[in-house]
Design an enzyme around this catalytic site. Structure first.
Site, short mmCIF file in Angstrom:
data_model
loop_
_atom_site.label_atom_id
_atom_site.label_comp_id
_atom_site.label_asym_id
_atom_site.label_seq_id
_atom_site.Cartn_x
_atom_site.Cartn_y
_atom_site.Cartn_z
N ILE A 124 -3.56 1.02 -2.84
CA ILE A 124 -4.05 1.86 -1.74
C ILE A 124 -3.09 1.72 -0.57
CG2 ILE A 124 -5.99 2.33 -0.19
CD1 ILE A 124 -7.55 0.51 -2.29
N GLY A 130 3.68 1.30 12.05
CA GLY A 130 3.09 1.52 13.37
C GLY A 130 1.58 1.69 13.37
N ALA A 131 0.92 1.48 12.24
CA ALA A 131 -0.53 1.72 12.17
C ALA A 131 -1.18 0.81 11.15
CB ALA A 131 -0.82 3.17 11.82
N PHE A 157 3.17 -3.44 3.55
CA PHE A 157 2.14 -4.42 3.15
C PHE A 157 1.27 -3.91 2.01
CE2 PHE A 157 1.90 -5.58 7.97
CZ PHE A 157 3.03 -6.37 7.88
N ILE A 158 1.80 -3.12 1.10
CA ILE A 158 0.94 -2.52 0.07
C ILE A 158 0.82 -3.43 -1.16
CG2 ILE A 158 0.48 -0.47 -1.32
CD1 ILE A 158 0.36 -0.18 1.85
N SER A 159 -0.39 -3.93 -1.36
CA SER A 159 -0.67 -4.83 -2.48
C SER A 159 -0.55 -4.06 -3.79
CB SER A 159 -2.07 -5.40 -2.36
OG SER A 159 -2.25 -6.02 -1.11
N GLU A 245 -15.19 -3.40 -0.76
CA GLU A 245 -13.96 -4.18 -0.58
C GLU A 245 -14.25 -5.49 0.15
OE1 GLU A 245 -10.96 -1.94 1.43
OE2 GLU A 245 -9.69 -3.68 1.80
N GLY A 367 -9.24 -5.47 7.07
CA GLY A 367 -9.86 -5.43 8.39
C GLY A 367 -9.81 -6.82 9.01
C1 LIG Z 1 -0.76 -9.80 2.19
C2 LIG Z 1 -1.22 -8.48 2.75
C3 LIG Z 1 -1.71 -7.51 1.88
C4 LIG Z 1 -2.08 -6.27 2.38
N1 LIG Z 1 -2.48 -5.28 1.51
C5 LIG Z 1 -2.65 -4.01 1.98
C6 LIG Z 1 -2.88 -2.92 1.08
O1 LIG Z 1 -2.96 -3.09 -0.14
N2 LIG Z 1 -2.98 -1.67 1.60
C7 LIG Z 1 -2.90 -1.43 2.94
O2 LIG Z 1 -2.99 -0.28 3.33
N3 LIG Z 1 -2.71 -2.45 3.82
C8 LIG Z 1 -2.57 -3.72 3.37
N4 LIG Z 1 -2.35 -4.76 4.24
C9 LIG Z 1 -2.31 -4.48 5.67
C10 LIG Z 1 -3.49 -5.04 6.43
O3 LIG Z 1 -4.66 -4.36 6.12
C11 LIG Z 1 -3.13 -4.99 7.92
O4 LIG Z 1 -2.13 -5.97 8.14
C12 LIG Z 1 -4.31 -5.21 8.83
O5 LIG Z 1 -5.20 -4.12 8.76
C13 LIG Z 1 -3.88 -5.41 10.28
O6 LIG Z 1 -3.01 -4.40 10.67
P1 LIG Z 1 -1.62 -4.77 11.38
O7 LIG Z 1 -0.94 -5.79 10.54
O8 LIG Z 1 -0.89 -3.52 11.69
O9 LIG Z 1 -2.04 -5.48 12.72
P2 LIG Z 1 -2.50 -4.77 14.07
O10 LIG Z 1 -3.35 -3.60 13.79
O11 LIG Z 1 -1.30 -4.58 14.91
O12 LIG Z 1 -3.42 -5.90 14.69
C14 LIG Z 1 -2.85 -7.15 15.10
C15 LIG Z 1 -3.97 -8.01 15.63
O13 LIG Z 1 -4.53 -7.42 16.78
C16 LIG Z 1 -5.90 -7.72 16.86
N5 LIG Z 1 -6.70 -6.49 16.90
C17 LIG Z 1 -6.48 -5.35 16.21
N6 LIG Z 1 -7.45 -4.46 16.47
C18 LIG Z 1 -8.28 -5.03 17.34
C19 LIG Z 1 -9.49 -4.61 17.99
N7 LIG Z 1 -10.03 -3.41 17.76
N8 LIG Z 1 -10.09 -5.47 18.83
C20 LIG Z 1 -9.55 -6.70 19.08
N9 LIG Z 1 -8.43 -7.14 18.48
C21 LIG Z 1 -7.82 -6.34 17.63
C22 LIG Z 1 -6.25 -8.57 15.64
O14 LIG Z 1 -6.19 -9.93 15.96
C23 LIG Z 1 -5.14 -8.20 14.68
O15 LIG Z 1 -4.93 -9.22 13.70
C24 LIG Z 1 -2.01 -6.02 3.77
C25 LIG Z 1 -1.55 -7.02 4.64
C26 LIG Z 1 -1.14 -8.23 4.13
C27 LIG Z 1 -0.60 -9.25 5.09
#
Ligand SMILES: Cc1cc2nc3c(=O)[nH]c(=O)nc-3n(C[C@H](O)[C@H](O)[C@H](O)COP(=O)(O)OP(=O)(O)OC[C@H]3O[C@@H](n4cnc5c(N)ncnc54)[C@H](O)[C@@H]3O)c2cc1C
Length: 380
Positions: A124, A130-131, A157-159, A245, A367
């Site tokens: 997925i 940037g998002a 970061f796509i698993s 999930e 999340g």
């Molecule tokens: C090992 C791994 C596997 C992953 N697998 C997948 C996958 O299969 N598919 C996929 O689409 N994505 C995947 N991800 C992405 C993952 O879902 C995102 O990293 C996560 O949703 C956070 O997004 P971001 O890294 O952009 O951090 P940001 O959105 O930049 O957030 C950074 C930090 O800001 C804070 N923050 C964010 N929003 C809020 C809020 N509303 N209120 C207060 N604080 C907040 C939190 O502390 C957060 O950790 C994966 C990530 C990793 C590391």
């Protein structure tokens, strides 16, 4: 202390035995090698499909095992209890659920049997450079051009990214509309022009799981690959399936905590210092009593969630509470357990060290904890 999860039955016990056998024969002996190479061998997916460990809660008419969420729960739990983070079966199942819940009959017959056999690995693709948490900010576009969508953008970061044969790509079909302009477009990656897998990313934990960058450059896919009958439903589809999930991620966390406790009790029973076993010291016994209590609280809460999930009753806020509390507790408990291993706990050859690094991301992906708190807070 005898506690049995109320959602279990004899059939699930037998299914668990089969899952356990497979994990011990096919996964555990290879896990260190997979952690080194940053992905499992591709053949593992086909093997798992052959023994009926993929798409366990997808109906048999679509090639699935025909069980329910409890079967998925057993697999997630057993992976956790063996300290396995390399095999992305939960993400695979989540994608299969999107197809099952929102796909047309034609799409279900086209993709689900091949996902159940392991011929197609599912991924997925939501997150972009940037998002992440703010999904509405995705920039990947899917523009209709006759009988096709043309995709442009990049995901990170796509698993399952390296092995993925079917990717649910979250893209803007209408950039003027925010959440209502988001759709899920399915991409069959085999031989697909304009689709490219970038780096398999170098993580601090879960090293055996292929987490990759994906690129879409004028990637033309049939318009029939849109998930759902109309554009603009992607955001709602994602939100509706989140409890599934989050409950499975939390359950994996409970399994990992149970394994950490078991390892720590065994180790402290045998390790001697100052003329006695570590487990005989009051500090060890009291701290591990606290750990055991927390693990049991997590277990009972998650069992309630799994029961509800299998009956279609698990709501988003409760699933978010489970994800929040279990994953935060998982990190605390495993940190506490590692301490009792002394320097050995810091060595990668000791499983507790892998549980420690593998746990950290549980509070971020699926999340982040802060997003979970937002969701729970809305119910105050
Ligand atoms: C090992 C791994 C596997 C992953 N697998 C997948 C996958 O299969 N598919 C996929 O689409 N994505 C995947 N991800 C992405 C993952 O879902 C995102 O990293 C996560 O949703 C956070 O997004 P971001 O890294 O952009 O951090 P940001 O959105 O930049 O957030 C950074 C930090 O800001 C804070 N923050 C964010 N929003 C809020 C809020 N509303 N209120 C207060 N604080 C907040 C939190 O502390 C957060 O950790 C994966 C990530 C990793 C590391």
């Amino acid at each position: 202390m005898d506690y049995r999860s109320p959602w279990l039955d004899d059939e699930l016990d037998m299914f668990r035995e089969a899952a356990r056998r497979f994990i011990r024969q096919e996964i555990v002996p290879n896990d260190d090698r997979w952690r080194e190479q940053h992905h499992v061998d591709r053949a593992l997916w086909n093997k798992a499909g052959e023994v009926g460990l993929l798409c366990t809660d997808i109906p048999a008419e679509y090639g699935g095992v025909g069980g329910d969420a409890r079967h998925e729960a057993v697999v997630a739990e057993e992976m956790g209890r063996h300290g396995i983070s390399s095999f992305g079966h939960v993400v695979h199942s989540i994608l299969a659920h999107y197809v099952l819940n929102y796909g047309s009959e034609e799409q279900k017959h086209r993709w689900l049997p091949r996902m159940a056999s392991g011929e197609l690995v599912g991924a997925i693709a939501m997150t972009e450079p940037g998002a992440g948490s703010d999904l509405q900010a995705v920039k990947t576009r899917a523009v209709r051009d006759g009988d096709h969508y043309v995709l442009n953008g990049s995901k990170t970061f796509i698993s399952n990214g390296l092995h993925a044969g079917l990717v649910g790509v979250v893209a803007k079909t209408d950039a003027t509309k925010g959440a209502k302009g988001i759709s899920i477009v399915m991409v069959e990656t085999g031989g697909q022009a304009g689709y490219r897998v970038g780096r398999v990313l170098d993580k601090i934990g879960q090293n055996g799981w292929d987490t990759a960058e994906l690129f879409f450059d004028d990637c033309r896919v049939p318009a029939a690959n849109l998930l759902g009958p109309a554009e603009g439903q992607g955001f709602i589809q994602l939100m509706r399936d989140l409890p599934y999930e989050r409950a499975l991620l939390a359950l994996g966390g409970v399994g990992a905590m149970e394994y950490a406790l078991q390892l720590t009790v065994e180790y402290t029973r045998n390790r001697k210092a100052f003329g006695q076993a570590l487990l005989e010291m009051q500090n060890t016994r009291f701290r591990l009593a606290d750990v055991k209590t927390r693990v049991q609280v997590a277990r009972v809460f998650i069992d309630d969630c799994i029961g509800k999930l299998s009956r279609g009753e698990l709501d988003t806020a409760t699933a978010s509470m489970a994800k929040l509390w279990v994953t935060e507790t998982q990190c605390q408990v495993i940190d506490e357990c590692l301490q009792f291993f002394g320097g050995y706990g810091y060595m990668r050859e000791y499983p507790i060290s892998k549980l420690y690094v593998d746990a950290r991301v549980q509070r971020i992906y699926g999340g982040a904890s802060e997003v979970m708190r937002e969701i729970v807070a809305r119910t105050l």
